[in-house]
Design an enzyme around this catalytic site. Structure first.
Site, PDB file in Angstrom:
ATOM      1  N   TYR A 158       0.829  -1.210   0.000  1.00  0.00           N
ATOM      2  CA  TYR A 158       0.000   0.000   0.000  1.00  0.00           C
ATOM      3  C   TYR A 158       0.863   1.259   0.000  1.00  0.00           C
ATOM      4  O   TYR A 158       0.410   2.337   0.391  1.00  0.00           O
ATOM      5  CB  TYR A 158      -0.970  -0.023   1.188  1.00  0.00           C
ATOM      6  CG  TYR A 158      -2.251  -0.751   0.842  1.00  0.00           C
ATOM      7  CD1 TYR A 158      -3.405  -0.063   0.517  1.00  0.00           C
ATOM      8  CD2 TYR A 158      -2.276  -2.144   0.793  1.00  0.00           C
ATOM      9  CE1 TYR A 158      -4.572  -0.735   0.168  1.00  0.00           C
ATOM     10  CE2 TYR A 158      -3.437  -2.825   0.449  1.00  0.00           C
ATOM     11  CZ  TYR A 158      -4.585  -2.109   0.135  1.00  0.00           C
ATOM     12  OH  TYR A 158      -5.740  -2.773  -0.228  1.00  0.00           O
ATOM     13  N   GLY A 272     -10.041  -6.233  -4.522  1.00  0.00           N
ATOM     14  CA  GLY A 272      -8.705  -6.593  -4.976  1.00  0.00           C
ATOM     15  C   GLY A 272      -7.964  -7.435  -3.951  1.00  0.00           C
ATOM     16  O   GLY A 272      -7.254  -8.387  -4.303  1.00  0.00           O
ATOM     17  N   ASP A 273      -8.117  -7.095  -2.661  1.00  0.00           N
ATOM     18  CA  ASP A 273      -7.496  -7.888  -1.600  1.00  0.00           C
ATOM     19  C   ASP A 273      -8.087  -9.296  -1.564  1.00  0.00           C
ATOM     20  O   ASP A 273      -7.367 -10.278  -1.403  1.00  0.00           O
ATOM     21  CB  ASP A 273      -7.694  -7.202  -0.248  1.00  0.00           C
ATOM     22  CG  ASP A 273      -7.007  -5.855  -0.171  1.00  0.00           C
ATOM     23  OD1 ASP A 273      -5.767  -5.814  -0.256  1.00  0.00           O
ATOM     24  OD2 ASP A 273      -7.705  -4.840  -0.047  1.00  0.00           O
ATOM     25  N   ARG A 274      -9.409  -9.381  -1.723  1.00  0.00           N
ATOM     26  CA  ARG A 274     -10.060 -10.689  -1.715  1.00  0.00           C
ATOM     27  C   ARG A 274      -9.555 -11.549  -2.869  1.00  0.00           C
ATOM     28  O   ARG A 274      -9.311 -12.754  -2.714  1.00  0.00           O
ATOM     29  CB  ARG A 274     -11.577 -10.500  -1.800  1.00  0.00           C
ATOM     30  CG  ARG A 274     -12.422 -11.764  -1.905  1.00  0.00           C
ATOM     31  CD  ARG A 274     -12.420 -12.597  -0.640  1.00  0.00           C
ATOM     32  NE  ARG A 274     -11.295 -13.512  -0.600  1.00  0.00           N
ATOM     33  CZ  ARG A 274     -11.144 -14.502   0.263  1.00  0.00           C
ATOM     34  NH1 ARG A 274     -12.052 -14.691   1.200  1.00  0.00           N
ATOM     35  NH2 ARG A 274     -10.117 -15.297   0.221  1.00  0.00           N
ATOM     36  N   VAL A 277      -5.815 -12.622  -2.121  1.00  0.00           N
ATOM     37  CA  VAL A 277      -5.779 -13.639  -1.070  1.00  0.00           C
ATOM     38  C   VAL A 277      -6.224 -14.988  -1.621  1.00  0.00           C
ATOM     39  O   VAL A 277      -5.615 -16.033  -1.334  1.00  0.00           O
ATOM     40  CB  VAL A 277      -6.668 -13.223   0.117  1.00  0.00           C
ATOM     41  CG1 VAL A 277      -6.892 -14.397   1.075  1.00  0.00           C
ATOM     42  CG2 VAL A 277      -6.028 -12.057   0.869  1.00  0.00           C
TER      43      VAL A 277
END
Length: 485
Positions: A158, A272-274, A277
């Site tokens: 980030y 995007g994180d999902r 991951v």
């Protein structure tokens, strides 16, 4: 070092699973959720009443939380500030079983606050600067070894500074040849180390890194090729929001294009994180990159459809288990989040119950009418054993997991909860619907659950019934037609 964070690498039993290690910048996210019914008398701006603050980890912290919810051990390598918010962030991570390796950061914890109503954001407040933080220490040898022994590594950059640290980059470079490393880049972050398995920029980030004038899918494929060469990665995946993703593993090879599915959602925060991951978890389980990307598109779509990051449980401890099985139905945490969102908007929760064996137009009409009565519809579904007790040994025709899947696919249905009793009273006590719906072949006084619903001020209502439509008559017609063959 922030209060509550641990810098000592966790010990792992020899027979225990290797962790998924998340490396990157953790933030603190606040959702300020309330109801808007009027404009302020001081200015033409909405007044948010009954505002409640819900805290959750953001940035790499959100990625770690999502990985932990996938039921695998998770270690987060990050740098937390030694302020009150840093302590709050550390406590939230620990409460969700995320082990934190804290390299320490100067300055204050970045906090992003979203003022929200009716599942939409009105305003974003950011207490975060573009300045790169200075880390207070390097990775120890034990922490480096933990990273090298991970099932997979996800770099969730980030742009705050963790990925610029020499000890972190050296450990990632050493891990890349032996461990699946997925790098989710940031425009202000560091370049991925060479040899990572997959890099996952979105279309805007890819345009920032690679430039070019192409648009749409063709432009994304061109930029993926440019970045594949630049980063010397095993593959580049460009995520395209609702349009899915495109994976390129060779300059000369054909790209894999995974279409997205249309989702009516107001909050894509965390999608995007999902995705990243899910890709890292699947690679940890030895899936091929193409398999991981294909499945991750579906996982991210489901995440957005369920409300995105704002739907995550924001308490500092996991919800206790409650009665009412959810095999192939709605997960307990998702149901809790759904009910909270609807009630935060000031809308009513609607529930309906039944066997729903062989879905027919009568069922569809019932559910459509029920959904129009409030802000969400939860279907309480009899499991196979309870259907058998109610309907006889030849029923159900369709098993519970298939009935739940069909119901969940309907646009009128927001959640499905299985129950094993003859009536759904136990799950109704959890849902506490404002409106409980039955079809027109009932009278309210004949509904066993009506008295229970009335205990919390709910109402049981009857909606019109579609004549000539029933599962029993369908089964009879099928048997009759079979006997004539």
């Amino acid at each position: 070092m922030a209060l509550g964070a641990s810098s000592r690498a966790p010990e792992r039993r020899r027979d225990g699973p290797a962790p998924l290690v998340v490396v990157g910048d953790a933030l603190l996210d606040h959702d300020i959720v309330g109801v808007v019914r009027r404009l302020s008398p001081e200015a033409p701006v909405p007044t948010v009443d009954n505002a409640q603050v819900r805290a959750r980890p953001g940035g790499a912290g959100l990625a770690a939380l999502l990985a932990a919810r996938d039921d695998r051990p998770v270690v987060l390598v990050t740098a937390l500030s030694a302020d009150q918010e840093g302590g709050e962030l550390a406590d939230l991570l620990r409460a969700h079983d995320v082990h934190v390796i804290d390299l320490g950061a100067d300055g204050t914890t970045p906090v992003k606050s979203r003022v929200r109503t009716e599942d939409r954001s009105l305003l974003m407040l950011s207490r975060a600067s573009d300045r790169r933080v200075r880390l207070r220490r390097r990775l120890t040898e034990a922490e480096r070894d933990l990273l090298l022994g991970a099932a997979a590594v996800l770099v969730s950059d980030y742009g705050r500074g963790v990925t610029f640290d020499e000890s972190v980059r050296a450990a990632l470079t050493a891990a890349a040849p032996r461990t699946p490393v997925v790098w989710d880049p940031h425009p202000r972050g560091a370049e991925p180390v060479s040899g990572v398995r997959l890099v996952t920029p979105n279309s805007q980030e890819a345009a920032h890194f690679a430039g070019g004038t192409g648009t749409g899918l063709v432009g994304d494929v061109d930029r993926a090729g440019t970045l594949l060469d630049r980063w010397r990665a095993g593959g580049v995946v460009i995520t395209r929001g609702g349009n899915g993703a495109v994976l390129l593993e060779s300059r000369d090879g054909a790209p894999l294009v995974v279409p997205g599915a249309p989702v009516t959602a107001a909050d894509t925060c965390g999608a995007g994180d999902r995705f990243a991951v899910a890709v890292a978890s699947l690679l940890a389980d030895r899936a091929l990159p193409a398999e991981a990307v294909t499945a991750a598109v579906g996982t991210a779509t489901e995440f957005v459809a369920a409300g995105g990051a704002s739907a995550l449980v924001s308490d500092t401890a996991p919800e206790p288990a409650r009665p009412g099985g959810t095999e192939r139905g709605t997960a307990e945490s998702d149901l809790t989040a759904l009910l909270a969102r609807v009630r935060a908007r000031g809308e009513e929760v609607v529930a309906a119950g039944g066997c729903f064996d062989l879905i027919h137009p009568g069922h569809i009409a019932l559910l459509d009418q029920a959904r129009r009565l409030g802000g969400c519809l939860v279907v309480c579904l009899n499991d196979d054993n309870s259907v058998r007790r109610l309907k006889g040994e030849t029923r159900p025709v369709v098993p519970q997991q298939d009935r739940a899947a069909v119901l969940a696919s309907l646009g009128s249905v927001d959640a499905v909860v299985l129950f094993g009793e003859d009536t759904p009273e136990e799950v109704l006590k959890i849902i506490r619907p404002d409106i409980y719906v039955k079809g027109g072949d009932y009278r309210v006084e004949d509904v066993a659950e009506a008295a229970l619903v009335a205990e919390w001020g709910g109402r049981t209502v009857i909606v019109p019934y579609v004549e000539g439509r029933s599962t029993t008559s369908m089964i009879s017609r099928i048997h009759d037609s079979g006997s004539r063959v």
